[in-house]
Design a protein around this motif. Structure first.
Motif, PDB file in Angstrom:
ATOM      1  N   ARG A  76       0.865  -1.334  -0.137  1.00  0.00           N
ATOM      2  CA  ARG A  76      -0.090  -0.002  -0.055  1.00  0.00           C
ATOM      3  C   ARG A  76       0.753   1.360   0.029  1.00  0.00           C
ATOM      4  O   ARG A  76       0.447   2.444  -0.351  1.00  0.00           O
ATOM      5  N   ILE A  77       2.088   1.210   0.422  1.00  0.00           N
ATOM      6  CA  ILE A  77       3.009   2.302   0.420  1.00  0.00           C
ATOM      7  C   ILE A  77       3.894   2.275  -0.807  1.00  0.00           C
ATOM      8  O   ILE A  77       4.694   1.076  -0.759  1.00  0.00           O
ATOM      9  N   GLU A  78       3.980   3.363  -1.616  1.00  0.00           N
ATOM     10  CA  GLU A  78       4.901   2.932  -2.526  1.00  0.00           C
ATOM     11  C   GLU A  78       6.227   3.185  -2.245  1.00  0.00           C
ATOM     12  O   GLU A  78       6.708   4.019  -1.271  1.00  0.00           O
ATOM     13  N   ILE A  79       7.289   2.309  -2.653  1.00  0.00           N
ATOM     14  CA  ILE A  79       8.732   2.570  -2.226  1.00  0.00           C
ATOM     15  C   ILE A  79       9.556   2.936  -3.591  1.00  0.00           C
ATOM     16  O   ILE A  79       9.583   2.190  -4.516  1.00  0.00           O
ATOM     17  N   ALA A  80      10.368   4.171  -3.420  1.00  0.00           N
ATOM     18  CA  ALA A  80      11.291   4.609  -4.476  1.00  0.00           C
ATOM     19  C   ALA A  80      12.574   4.491  -3.987  1.00  0.00           C
ATOM     20  O   ALA A  80      13.026   4.386  -3.121  1.00  0.00           O
ATOM     21  N   GLU A  81      13.460   4.048  -5.134  1.00  0.00           N
ATOM     22  CA  GLU A  81      14.969   4.102  -4.652  1.00  0.00           C
ATOM     23  C   GLU A  81      15.792   5.181  -5.465  1.00  0.00           C
ATOM     24  O   GLU A  81      15.266   5.735  -6.583  1.00  0.00           O
ATOM     25  N   ALA A  82      16.724   5.691  -4.703  1.00  0.00           N
ATOM     26  CA  ALA A  82      17.499   6.698  -5.515  1.00  0.00           C
ATOM     27  C   ALA A  82      18.898   6.747  -4.809  1.00  0.00           C
ATOM     28  O   ALA A  82      19.183   5.792  -4.019  1.00  0.00           O
ATOM     29  N   ALA A  83      19.768   7.495  -5.498  1.00  0.00           N
ATOM     30  CA  ALA A  83      21.240   7.563  -5.124  1.00  0.00           C
ATOM     31  C   ALA A  83      21.598   7.965  -3.750  1.00  0.00           C
ATOM     32  O   ALA A  83      20.930   8.858  -3.413  1.00  0.00           O
ATOM     33  N   HIS A  84      22.682   7.481  -3.107  1.00  0.00           N
ATOM     34  CA  HIS A  84      23.073   8.017  -1.944  1.00  0.00           C
ATOM     35  C   HIS A  84      24.886   7.582  -1.779  1.00  0.00           C
ATOM     36  O   HIS A  84      25.049   6.587  -2.235  1.00  0.00           O
ATOM     37  N   PRO A  85      25.374   8.752  -1.563  1.00  0.00           N
ATOM     38  CA  PRO A  85      25.205   9.841  -0.809  1.00  0.00           C
ATOM     39  C   PRO A  85      25.239  11.076  -1.795  1.00  0.00           C
ATOM     40  O   PRO A  85      24.922  12.031  -1.356  1.00  0.00           O
ATOM     41  N   VAL A  86      25.624  11.065  -3.177  1.00  0.00           N
ATOM     42  CA  VAL A  86      25.272  12.077  -4.151  1.00  0.00           C
ATOM     43  C   VAL A  86      23.901  11.889  -4.684  1.00  0.00           C
ATOM     44  O   VAL A  86      23.737  10.612  -5.396  1.00  0.00           O
ATOM     45  N   PRO A  87      23.124  12.631  -4.678  1.00  0.00           N
ATOM     46  CA  PRO A  87      21.815  12.607  -5.155  1.00  0.00           C
ATOM     47  C   PRO A  87      21.671  12.706  -6.329  1.00  0.00           C
ATOM     48  O   PRO A  87      22.647  12.940  -7.257  1.00  0.00           O
TER      49      PRO A  87
END
Length: 422
Positions: A76-87
């Motif tokens: 029910r909650i969408e999960i997005a993924e992104a880069a770390h530590p540089v956005p």
């Protein structure tokens, strides 16, 4: 238990104590008249969202963004993924959508915000006039400068359209409950993911002073943005924060205490030296080596055998071209200062499983570390000068690799001091 097995057991206990499944359920809000909107960011945010889903008995919706590789399946909650530590662009788009969700909240709704370490890079929505590329450039410079996490996040808050209380202001007049897993010294909510839902007492003047102190070159448009009125963050006492509550549900001290219980179970006295130790990693390594040596030889301030635990977040001023990592830099400095002394063993690692830019949590130091390095033709002082702790310990087979831990309560350090024979 053998020294290295003991040290790893302590680290694993620290990580386990901060798992969202343990600390989220007891802190869920009462069911609102309107919607429950779940938003959030950080390395633990997906696991936190899963804990919400598993224990919430009503409807809910939302979106959280986590580090790539740290997603947990939710329905029910969408999960997005992104880069770390540089956005990256994925983080930017997720931040835009999270801000829109907050703005959609009405007075009968509750916004549940799930925040953990790493959220600053994962919510890189900049002020008008600043690009993602600008944010990336500033972020890289700050990370390499030796600035503390408090200083870094002060700058981040004043270049952001979502941090420094702005996310909570956007959700007003809804009720906002923020659950925080702390990865910062002293557990200051304004520094955890740069405080998107809490008031910020720092100013643009503070941010400019930090930039100047570390000699960071800013793009002209970024410098100009820090002079604008809209760069000022939301301050404590702002009426838009009247319905906002922030609650720390896991913190470095809790993790250290969990590790201490394991050591005591093995019959070892434990001394927690602090959960908020900061400073240059190599300097902290020298200091800890001095304390451990004093314990071993003088029985001061503690009697061996014993375990010395500490947490916090050290910094690394990058001068070399190695693979970095503040925990391995600490350990390399510690090993050099100990000089191969018998009876002292150590482990240091980041509880999120990532030290610096590497998918490696940390490493271990043994009494034979320096001797094995010399035999392999590796000069430890050269490795330290090149900021190459990961290269050094990787070559010795002494890295600690956990994979994604799905939590983040900062750095963990354990030193075992055995009793000298004779």
């Amino acid at each position: 238990m053998r020294p290295l097995l003991l040290l790893r057991a302590l680290f694993d206990a620290a990580v386990a104590a901060a798992q969202p499944a343990l600390c989220v359920p007891a802190n869920l809000p009462p069911r609102p008249k309107g919607r429950l909107i779940v938003i959030g960011a950080g390395k633990a945010s997906a696991a936190m969202a899963k804990a919400v889903e598993d224990h919430w008995d009503g409807p809910l919706e939302g979106l959280v963004v986590t580090r790539t590789g740290y997603a947990v399946p939710c329905t029910r909650i969408e999960i997005a993924e992104a880069a770390h530590p540089v956005p990256d662009t994925a983080g930017l788009k997720a931040a835009e959508r999270i801000l829109a969700l907050a703005r959609s909240a009405g007075p009968d709704d509750t916004v549940l915000c799930l925040i953990s370490g790493g959220g600053s890079a994962l919510l890189p929505l900049p002020l008008d006039g600043i690009s993602l590329e600008d944010k990336q450039q500033v972020n890289r410079a700050l990370l390499a400068s030796g600035a503390t996490i408090t200083e870094i996040n002060t700058v981040r808050r004043h270049l952001s359209a979502i941090k420094g209380g702005r996310l909570a202001a956007a959700a007003h007049p809804a009720r906002i409950l923020t659950l925080l897993i702390s990865d910062v010294p002293s557990d200051n909510p304004a520094d955890i993911a740069s405080g998107p839902t809490v008031g910020d007492p720092t100013t643009c003047d503070d941010a400019r002073a930090i930039i100047d102190r570390y000699g960071i070159e800013l793009p002209a448009n970024v410098r100009a943005a820090l002079e604008r009125d809209d760069a000022e963050s939301i301050k404590p006492g702002d009426p838009r924060l009247a319905n906002a509550e922030a609650r720390i549900i896991a913190a470095p001290q809790m993790a250290l205490e969990a590790a201490a219980e394991v050591a005591r179970g093995e019959g070892l006295p434990v001394h927690i030296l602090g959960d908020a130790i900061e400073g240059e990693a190599r300097d902290v390594g020298k200091v800890m080596a001095g304390i451990a040596a004093q314990v071993a030889s003088r029985y001061q301030p503690f009697v061996p055998p014993c375990v010395l635990l500490s947490g916090g977040e050290t910094t690394v001023t990058v001068r070399g071209k190695g693979r970095g990592g503040r925990n391995v830099e600490f350990l390399l400095s510690l090993a050099i200062a100990l000089g191969g002394r018998e009876g002292i063993w150590a482990l240091a690692g980041d509880t999120d499983g990532v030290d610096g830019l590497e998918e490696i949590a940390g490493a271990v130091v043994t009494p034979t570390t320096l001797a094995r390095a010399r035999k392999a033709g590796i000069n430890p002082r050269d490795a330290l000068a090149n900021n190459d702790g990961h290269g050094f310990f990787g070559a010795l087979g002494d890295s600690v690799v956990t994979g994604p831990t799905l939590t983040n309560v900062n750095d963990f350090r354990a030193i075992l001091v055995e009793r000298e024979e004779g």
